[in-house]
Design a protein around this motif. Structure first.
Motif, PDB file in Angstrom:
ATOM      1  N   CYS A  87       1.060  -1.205  -0.038  1.00  9.90           N
ATOM      2  CA  CYS A  87      -0.007   0.105  -0.030  1.00  9.90           C
ATOM      3  C   CYS A  87       0.840   1.229  -0.037  1.00  9.90           C
ATOM      4  O   CYS A  87       0.385   2.450  -0.229  1.00  9.90           O
ATOM      5  N   GLY A  88       2.045   1.227   0.178  1.00  4.84           N
ATOM      6  CA  GLY A  88       3.178   2.151   0.099  1.00  4.84           C
ATOM      7  C   GLY A  88       2.932   3.134   1.297  1.00  4.84           C
ATOM      8  O   GLY A  88       3.716   4.189   1.515  1.00  4.84           O
ATOM      9  N   ARG A  89       2.529   2.791   2.485  1.00  6.46           N
ATOM     10  CA  ARG A  89       2.491   3.191   3.754  1.00  6.46           C
ATOM     11  C   ARG A  89       3.753   3.350   4.298  1.00  6.46           C
ATOM     12  O   ARG A  89       4.530   2.363   4.251  1.00  6.46           O
ATOM     13  N   LYS A  90       4.004   4.495   4.657  1.00  7.00           N
ATOM     14  CA  LYS A  90       5.518   4.520   5.527  1.00  7.00           C
ATOM     15  C   LYS A  90       5.379   4.037   6.928  1.00  7.00           C
ATOM     16  O   LYS A  90       4.382   4.190   7.666  1.00  7.00           O
ATOM     17  N   TYR A  91       6.270   2.875   7.276  1.00  7.26           N
ATOM     18  CA  TYR A  91       6.296   2.358   8.534  1.00  7.26           C
ATOM     19  C   TYR A  91       6.684   3.583   9.777  1.00  7.26           C
ATOM     20  O   TYR A  91       7.801   4.078   9.456  1.00  7.26           O
ATOM     21  N   ASN A  92       5.998   3.539  10.617  1.00  8.65           N
ATOM     22  CA  ASN A  92       6.328   4.589  12.011  1.00  8.65           C
ATOM     23  C   ASN A  92       7.348   4.107  12.533  1.00  8.65           C
ATOM     24  O   ASN A  92       7.262   3.039  13.341  1.00  8.65           O
ATOM     25  N   ARG A  93       8.601   4.380  12.657  1.00  8.26           N
ATOM     26  CA  ARG A  93       9.516   3.907  13.259  1.00  8.26           C
ATOM     27  C   ARG A  93      10.398   5.176  13.825  1.00  8.26           C
ATOM     28  O   ARG A  93      10.446   6.176  13.134  1.00  8.26           O
ATOM     29  N   ASP A  94      11.083   5.078  15.040  1.00  7.99           N
ATOM     30  CA  ASP A  94      11.667   6.002  15.623  1.00  7.99           C
ATOM     31  C   ASP A  94      12.944   6.637  15.046  1.00  7.99           C
ATOM     32  O   ASP A  94      13.390   7.702  14.965  1.00  7.99           O
ATOM     33  N   ASP A  95      13.784   5.434  14.240  1.00 11.47           N
ATOM     34  CA  ASP A  95      14.979   5.794  13.762  1.00 11.47           C
ATOM     35  C   ASP A  95      15.053   6.476  12.652  1.00 11.47           C
ATOM     36  O   ASP A  95      13.895   6.770  11.815  1.00 11.47           O
TER      37      ASP A  95
END
Ligand SMILES: [Zn+2]
Length: 95
Positions: A87-95
């Protein structure tokens, strides 16, 4: 854009259904196991792709007296995906 997605879970479920409905897995089969190849199990909770592209590498190390080892050393690394490939969603990561 959506904050979360279940693309990998949903696609795996879709494929499972397709495999049984199409007869690729014959009716009455047991011990059916359908899973992503190279799935990683990350223990911490987090937003990540369960499957990441893998890079294989191999080489012959040089020997001290010259020449190279007979045996190939093989290993691999994975590069963690930053976006969902479906789906092209960006993963929510802290780094
Ligand atoms: Zn997705």
């Amino acid at each position: 854009m959506k904050d979360t997605c279940n693309c990998f879970t949903e696609n795996l479920e879709r494929v499972k259904n397709h495999l049984t409905e199409s007869g690729a897995i014959p009716e009455g089969s047991i011990d059916i196991d359908v899973r992503w190849q190279n799935q990683v199990f990350i223990l911490s909770e987090g937003d990540f792709s369960p499957v990441n592209p893998k890079i294989n590498f191999e080489f012959r190390v040089p020997k001290k007296g010259g020449g190279h080892a007979r045996n190939l050393r093989k290993s691999d690394i994975s590069i963690v995906a930053t976006h969902c490939c479906y789906c092209g969603r960006k993963y929510n990561r802290d780094d």
